[in-house]
Scaffold this active site. Structure first.
Site, PDB file in Angstrom:
ATOM      1  N   CYS A  14       0.832  -1.203   0.000  1.00  0.00           N
ATOM      2  CA  CYS A  14       0.000   0.000   0.000  1.00  0.00           C
ATOM      3  C   CYS A  14       0.869   1.257   0.000  1.00  0.00           C
ATOM      4  O   CYS A  14       1.528   1.540  -0.989  1.00  0.00           O
ATOM      5  CB  CYS A  14      -0.978  -0.029   1.173  1.00  0.00           C
ATOM      6  SG  CYS A  14      -2.377   1.103   0.989  1.00  0.00           S
ATOM      7  N   HIS A  23      -3.471  -5.397   1.268  1.00  0.00           N
ATOM      8  CA  HIS A  23      -3.238  -5.710   2.682  1.00  0.00           C
ATOM      9  C   HIS A  23      -3.642  -7.159   2.947  1.00  0.00           C
ATOM     10  O   HIS A  23      -4.552  -7.691   2.312  1.00  0.00           O
ATOM     11  CB  HIS A  23      -4.077  -4.797   3.582  1.00  0.00           C
ATOM     12  CG  HIS A  23      -3.605  -3.387   3.623  1.00  0.00           C
ATOM     13  ND1 HIS A  23      -2.484  -2.993   4.314  1.00  0.00           N
ATOM     14  CD2 HIS A  23      -4.112  -2.258   3.066  1.00  0.00           C
ATOM     15  CE1 HIS A  23      -2.329  -1.687   4.190  1.00  0.00           C
ATOM     16  NE2 HIS A  23      -3.300  -1.222   3.428  1.00  0.00           N
TER      17      HIS A  23
END
Length: 515
Positions: free
Chosen positions: A339, A453
């Site tokens: 991310c 994630h």
């Protein structure tokens, strides 16, 4: 008003173990045959999760939902504050971001406007479950915030929830903390507190009994239990920013017979539970590092998610970690970005709209041929996909075609500015079929980045990556490795057993019946 039974755990301060105790009771009540829901009106955390319908909520309530055996729902955490900088947070209501606010503006103008949404969420949970386990935040005795506190006593009163006050004896001063908290409460608030739990006790409880007798006589409130300290709980601790920083400061002596996985301890690090799975592995030593000296020569360096990628990129440059990471990769070291960490691996990050709080742009680590532009809309979705051709990347050798699951939480759009290979082909987003390429691998195959994630929670992928690292060191692969969900279930069961044996559960049920 709904007829569900309720119980609320409040603390004498932050980080006394409220979240873990709430998770324990969610599992205990589930074991006893009840349909249970956790609830925390407002949570401040950088550790969040995306539900099946794309809503964002605090990870602590996800853990509690898992312990209760129910699907996480944003109504379990209707207000989430994600710090973006000093005294400022992104505000998320019922799973959707509504903007960035200073702490002063939020408490002055906004938080009371969320009360209707909070009560609506609680009512739905109470209508659809037989027990709701509520959690407070910080302390109910913060006199400067009490008149606008939407998490603690106001919520307990609305839910008619008897309150159990939790004190952490490991930090010292537990009796004074309990008595002081009660002293600062209004009379009606004191009357809401029906029991006390002393948490994180080390030693012989018989030596503590005179203090417990004193506490009951002084307060008129029964001590329902003394919960011994658990050194290896394997359940995420109370999800607060201060706890996160404490975790980052933990260090251990490195062992030559373990794989070394180093996570960069970014100041705005988010979703550190992405890496809890490594702590289960028998041959992995996980460390969070903050300086270039601490980086050393790990087997894998991970740049994690960030709530403010530009500010954290500035931290990497200022601390010298940026140069250290570049040197590490140039010498063949393996790096994985997730991310915000993925964004920082690229050439440039541009925020022309102030999505992260301030407008600006910054050069990245220039290790991947990608560039990121921040957008006003936040991407929050669960995803499924498969690993693509690894293009010779030693780290991903043998991973092609593996199915993976995870979730996205980001405000940036990242595009390729070169010919680098993608990492994952996303085939499903929020339950809808798609075909989207995610992530990038550098030409040398030692730098990998992705928006996903929870990617390391995919056991097959994690096991293969770790065995690839072992092969790079000339070590034999491990054929038997832990399964994340099995270990998590064991952890919830062990936690429930530990707490059940330490508290007067019959008395607690009686208190819940008397509300």
């Amino acid at each position: 008003m709904a007829l569900a039974k309720s119980i609320m755990f409040q603390g004498t301060s932050s980080n006394v173990g409220k979240s873990v105790l709430a998770a324990a009771f969610c599992r205990i009540f589930m074991q006893d045959g009840y349909k249970v829901a956790p609830f925390k009106a407002q949570n401040m955390a950088l550790n969040s999760y995306v539900t099946k319908d794309g809503g964002e909520m605090g990870r602590a309530q996800v853990v509690q939902a898992e312990a209760a055996g129910v699907e996480p729902d944003v109504r379990m955490n209707p207000v989430l504050l994600k710090p973006t900088g000093n005294a400022a947070s992104q505000v998320i209501v019922k799973g959707k971001a509504i903007g960035n606010y200073s702490a002063f503006k939020y408490h002055k103008d906004l938080n009371m406007s969320a009360v209707d949404a909070i009560e609506e969420c609680y009512d739905w949970l109470a209508d659809n479950h037989s027990i709701v386990v509520l959690e407070g935040a910080g302390s109910p005795a913060e006199v400067n915030l009490k008149d606008r506190d939407i998490v603690n006593m106001r919520m307990a009163k609305y839910a008619s929830a008897p309150v159990i006050l939790v004190a952490d004896i490991d930090r010292g001063g537990a009796l004074a903390a309990v008595v002081g908290t009660l002293e600062l409460l209004d009379n009606w608030e004191r009357q809401m507190i029906k029991g006390i739990i002393i948490n994180k006790f080390r030693g012989d409880v018989k030596l503590l009994e005179p203090a417990l007798d004193f506490l009951e006589e002084k307060t008129g409130i029964p001590v329902l239990g003394v919960v011994p300290y658990i050194s290896d709980i394997q359940v995420p601790e109370e999800d607060s920013v201060c706890l996160q920083r404490e975790n980052l400061n933990k260090s251990t002596n490195k062992r030559d017979d373990f794989l070394q996985v180093a996570v960069i301890g970014l100041p705005k690090l988010s979703n550190f539970t992405d890496f809890d799975c490594f702590a289960l592995e028998p041959d992995v030593q996980l460390q969070y590092i903050r300086t270039r000296e601490e980086l050393g020569d790990p087997d894998l360096c991970i740049i994690p998610g960030s709530k403010n990628s530009i500010e954290d990129m500035k931290f990497l440059e200022k601390s010298g970690l940026a140069d250290a990471i570049r040197g590490f990769t140039n010498s063949g070291g393996f790096v994985w970005g997730i991310c915000g960490g993925y964004q920082m691996l690229g050439c440039k990050l541009t925020d022309a709209i102030g999505a992260e709080g301030k407008r600006g742009n910054i050069d990245g680590l220039n290790l991947l041929d990608i560039s990121t532009v921040f957008a006003p809309e936040k991407t929050t979705c669960q995803v499924k996909g498969e690993l693509m051709d690894d293009s010779g990347a030693a780290l991903l050798s043998g991973c092609q075609g593996m199915n993976i699951e995870g979730y996205e939480i980001h405000m940036g759009n990242t595009s390729s500015v070169g010919n680098g290979a993608a990492v994952v082909k996303i085939t499903e987003r929020s339950g809808k079929s798609v075909e989207i390429k995610d992530g990038a691998v550098n030409a040398q195959g030692n730098v990998v980045g992705t928006y996903i994630h929870g990617i390391f929670d995919n056991d097959q992928l994690r096991h293969k990556v770790l065995n690839n690292l072992r092969q790079q060191k000339g070590w034999k692969p491990l054929n038997t490795r832990p399964i994340s969900k099995v270990n998590q279930e064991k952890a919830y069961e062990n936690l429930a057993k530990h707490v059940r044996s330490s508290v007067q559960l019959k008395k607690l049920y009686e208190i819940m019946e008397q509300k």
